[in-house]
Design a protein around this motif. Sequence first.
Motif, PDB file in Angstrom:
ATOM      1  N   HIS A  16      -2.150   0.395  -4.108  1.00  0.00           N
ATOM      2  CA  HIS A  16      -2.503  -0.964  -3.685  1.00  0.00           C
ATOM      3  C   HIS A  16      -1.569  -1.519  -2.609  1.00  0.00           C
ATOM      4  O   HIS A  16      -1.877  -2.526  -1.983  1.00  0.00           O
ATOM      5  N   GLN A  17      -0.452  -0.859  -2.328  1.00  0.00           N
ATOM      6  CA  GLN A  17       0.477  -1.325  -1.291  1.00  0.00           C
ATOM      7  C   GLN A  17       0.381  -0.521   0.004  1.00  0.00           C
ATOM      8  O   GLN A  17       0.965  -0.887   1.014  1.00  0.00           O
ATOM      9  N   ARG A  18      -0.364   0.533  -0.018  1.00  0.00           N
ATOM     10  CA  ARG A  18      -0.387   1.437   1.135  1.00  0.00           C
ATOM     11  C   ARG A  18      -1.032   0.830   2.382  1.00  0.00           C
ATOM     12  O   ARG A  18      -0.542   1.045   3.492  1.00  0.00           O
ATOM     13  N   ASP A  26      -1.060  -2.271   3.340  1.00  0.00           N
ATOM     14  CA  ASP A  26      -0.084  -3.181   3.948  1.00  0.00           C
ATOM     15  C   ASP A  26       1.038  -2.405   4.627  1.00  0.00           C
ATOM     16  O   ASP A  26       1.512  -2.786   5.705  1.00  0.00           O
TER      17      ASP A  26
END
Length: 126
Positions: free
Chosen positions: A57-59, A61
């Motif tokens: 879920h952070q990739r 960004d």
Amino acid sequence: MGANPPCASCKLLRRRCGKDCIFAPYFPSDDPHKFALVHKVFGASNVSKMLLELPVHQRADAVSSLVFEAGARVRDPVYGCVGAISHLQNQVSQLKMQLAVAQAEILCIRMQQEEALASLLPLTCF
């Protein structure tokens, strides 16, 4: 190859783009410049390692940040984003100064108007 075209990374690196390609979700084949920029500055191996260390879920960004930083590094190889941030901070400081001068001028004009208005009004004695 399959139904899907290879991602920009696999296309540039001339690799087979499999289902498990770490780059495919973030570097689509219709935007090859984005990966080319990131690859030029950071290298595909480093980007792959960074992405694998992050939760999924952070990739997206992280990729946006890498693309931004890579663009900044190409424009300013020494300072990159820090140079852009410093430039913007200087602009903010200059604009704050201009605002303070404008506010002071407005205050002076208002005071002059009040003085002029007061001199026009008849004096009343109690």
